[in-house]
Enzyme design. Structure first.
Site, PDB file in Angstrom:
ATOM      1  N   ASN A  60       0.838  -1.202   0.000  1.00 38.15           N
ATOM      2  CA  ASN A  60       0.000   0.000   0.000  1.00 38.15           C
ATOM      3  C   ASN A  60       0.870   1.249   0.000  1.00 38.15           C
ATOM      4  O   ASN A  60       2.004   1.217   0.482  1.00 38.15           O
ATOM      5  CB  ASN A  60      -0.850   0.066   1.274  1.00 38.15           C
ATOM      6  CG  ASN A  60      -1.759  -1.124   1.426  1.00 38.15           C
ATOM      7  OD1 ASN A  60      -2.704  -1.315   0.680  1.00 38.15           O
ATOM      8  ND2 ASN A  60      -1.460  -1.973   2.420  1.00 38.15           N
ATOM      9  N   HIS A  76       1.357  14.165  12.479  1.00 39.61           N
ATOM     10  CA  HIS A  76       0.864  14.166  13.864  1.00 39.61           C
ATOM     11  C   HIS A  76      -0.421  13.344  13.984  1.00 39.61           C
ATOM     12  O   HIS A  76      -1.428  13.811  14.507  1.00 39.61           O
ATOM     13  CB  HIS A  76       0.676  15.606  14.348  1.00 39.61           C
ATOM     14  CG  HIS A  76       1.965  16.371  14.394  1.00 39.61           C
ATOM     15  ND1 HIS A  76       2.602  16.687  15.576  1.00 39.61           N
ATOM     16  CD2 HIS A  76       2.773  16.816  13.398  1.00 39.61           C
ATOM     17  CE1 HIS A  76       3.738  17.321  15.298  1.00 39.61           C
ATOM     18  NE2 HIS A  76       3.861  17.416  13.979  1.00 39.61           N
ATOM     19  N   HIS A 121       2.174   9.623  18.199  1.00 41.86           N
ATOM     20  CA  HIS A 121       3.212  10.307  17.431  1.00 41.86           C
ATOM     21  C   HIS A 121       4.107  11.115  18.337  1.00 41.86           C
ATOM     22  O   HIS A 121       3.797  11.345  19.508  1.00 41.86           O
ATOM     23  CB  HIS A 121       2.583  11.192  16.343  1.00 41.86           C
ATOM     24  CG  HIS A 121       1.862  12.401  16.850  1.00 41.86           C
ATOM     25  ND1 HIS A 121       0.527  12.409  17.163  1.00 41.86           N
ATOM     26  CD2 HIS A 121       2.305  13.661  17.089  1.00 41.86           C
ATOM     27  CE1 HIS A 121       0.171  13.622  17.572  1.00 41.86           C
ATOM     28  NE2 HIS A 121       1.232  14.391  17.542  1.00 41.86           N
ATOM     29  N   ASP A 140       6.189  14.701  18.848  1.00 41.33           N
ATOM     30  CA  ASP A 140       6.363  16.107  18.483  1.00 41.33           C
ATOM     31  C   ASP A 140       7.846  16.447  18.610  1.00 41.33           C
ATOM     32  O   ASP A 140       8.422  16.316  19.700  1.00 41.33           O
ATOM     33  CB  ASP A 140       5.603  17.033  19.450  1.00 41.33           C
ATOM     34  CG  ASP A 140       4.095  17.019  19.243  1.00 41.33           C
ATOM     35  OD1 ASP A 140       3.607  16.397  18.278  1.00 41.33           O
ATOM     36  OD2 ASP A 140       3.410  17.647  20.073  1.00 41.33           O
ATOM     37  N   HIS A 197       8.424  21.585  15.788  1.00 42.21           N
ATOM     38  CA  HIS A 197       6.971  21.647  15.589  1.00 42.21           C
ATOM     39  C   HIS A 197       6.413  22.988  16.064  1.00 42.21           C
ATOM     40  O   HIS A 197       5.396  23.460  15.571  1.00 42.21           O
ATOM     41  CB  HIS A 197       6.310  20.498  16.350  1.00 42.21           C
ATOM     42  CG  HIS A 197       4.821  20.480  16.309  1.00 42.21           C
ATOM     43  ND1 HIS A 197       4.083  20.711  15.172  1.00 42.21           N
ATOM     44  CD2 HIS A 197       3.903  20.239  17.296  1.00 42.21           C
ATOM     45  CE1 HIS A 197       2.790  20.615  15.451  1.00 42.21           C
ATOM     46  NE2 HIS A 197       2.658  20.348  16.722  1.00 42.21           N
ATOM     47  N   HIS A 244       3.392  22.617  24.310  1.00 43.79           N
ATOM     48  CA  HIS A 244       4.108  22.833  23.053  1.00 43.79           C
ATOM     49  C   HIS A 244       5.108  23.981  23.228  1.00 43.79           C
ATOM     50  O   HIS A 244       6.278  23.864  22.858  1.00 43.79           O
ATOM     51  CB  HIS A 244       3.123  23.175  21.932  1.00 43.79           C
ATOM     52  CG  HIS A 244       2.327  22.003  21.441  1.00 43.79           C
ATOM     53  ND1 HIS A 244       1.140  21.613  22.012  1.00 43.79           N
ATOM     54  CD2 HIS A 244       2.561  21.136  20.425  1.00 43.79           C
ATOM     55  CE1 HIS A 244       0.680  20.554  21.350  1.00 43.79           C
ATOM     56  NE2 HIS A 244       1.510  20.241  20.396  1.00 43.79           N
TER      57      HIS A 244
HETATM   58 MN    MN Z   1       1.667  16.646  17.599  1.00 43.89          MN
END
Ligand code: MN
Length: 257
Positions: free
Chosen positions: A62, A69, A73, A75, A79, A207
């Site tokens: 495939n 994300h 996942h 970061d 990011h 973040h």
């Molecule tokens: Mn993320």
């Protein structure tokens, strides 16, 4: 010299077990949905190339399409704008993807209040009971949220005011990012920040502070209930996407039985 032979024997005997902390990747895997006018990430999609047929008589394969994300996942620092000059996902040193795990269990609190926020005082109380967060640790915020992982609507838990999922307020995110020498923060939710993080006085503080201080995020973790409070080793293996801001990631924990 470290004894990897002992580890190999323990893996074979089952004295050390491998726990998969990864959520399955498929077209219904929850993704973050941003309000207008922001760009959107793509869901996971498989596109069949051939399946033992005219297009490839002896082979099945495939193409896949998705955002960096999606699902469980990682970061990478770049990011976020605070980490824009930091490592991309391909540049993270492998030594900084493997480390001891500490599990902060706030399942009860998150069940009672989906907007539950982990405060610095919670971390200090945890350290009083369990010892200091070790250098190079993955800090895993266990909330029980992964139980909604097969239902994107329940997972997002959004109403007219936005999503309601647990996380960290700015003071706690800054504390973890600057006062503890960790690899990063792992969560069970769709992203490392709380559902209500957009409206915080520092928006998206995990973040902002973690990625800006060369720490990493791990999201949509499962099976945190199978880990001891301390003593497990977590291995995160993102794809080595050159220039990438993150990647779907296989995350394993080594647990002593
Ligand atoms: Mn993320």
């Amino acid at each position: 010299m470290a004894n990897l032979n002992a580890l190999a024997n323990d893996l074979v005997s089952g004295a050390v077990q491998v726990v998969d902390l990864t959520a399955p990747l498929h077209s219904n895997t929850p993704i973050l949905v941003l309000p207008e006018p922001f760009g959107q990430t793509a869901s996971f999609k498989l596109e069949e190339i051939s399946k033992y047929d005219d297009r490839g008589p002896a082979w099945y394969w495939n193409n896949f399409h998705t955002g960096e994300h999606t699902g469980t996942h990682l970061d990478a620092p770049n990011h976020w704008i605070t980490g824009k000059d930091g490592d991309d996902v391909a540049s993270i040193p492998p030594q900084r993807l493997v480390g001891p795990a500490v599990v902060l269990d706030f399942v009860k609190e998150a069940a009672a209040n989906p907007d539950f926020l982990l405060e610095v005082s919670h971390i200090e109380a945890w350290e009083k009971a369990n010892g200091p967060i070790p250098k190079g640790a993955w800090v895993l915020f266990r909330t029980g949220w992964s139980k909604f992982g097969d239902d994107p609507k329940a997972f997002a838990n959004a109403d007219e005011n936005g999503p309601h999922t647990p996380g960290l307020p700015p003071a706690c995110a800054e504390f973890l990012a600057t006062k503890r020498d960790i690899l990063g923060l792992g969560v069970e939710t769709v992203g490392i920040d709380a559902g209500g993080a957009f409206g915080m006085e520092v928006p998206f503080p995990c973040h902002n502070y973690l990625l800006g201080n060369n720490k990493y995020g791990l999201t949509q973790l499962r099976n945190l209930d199978k880990l001891p409070t301390t003593g497990a080793i977590v291995i995160a293996a993102p794809l080595k996407i050159v220039g990438g801001s993150g990647s779907p990631t296989r995350v394993f924990a080594l647990v002593s039985k």
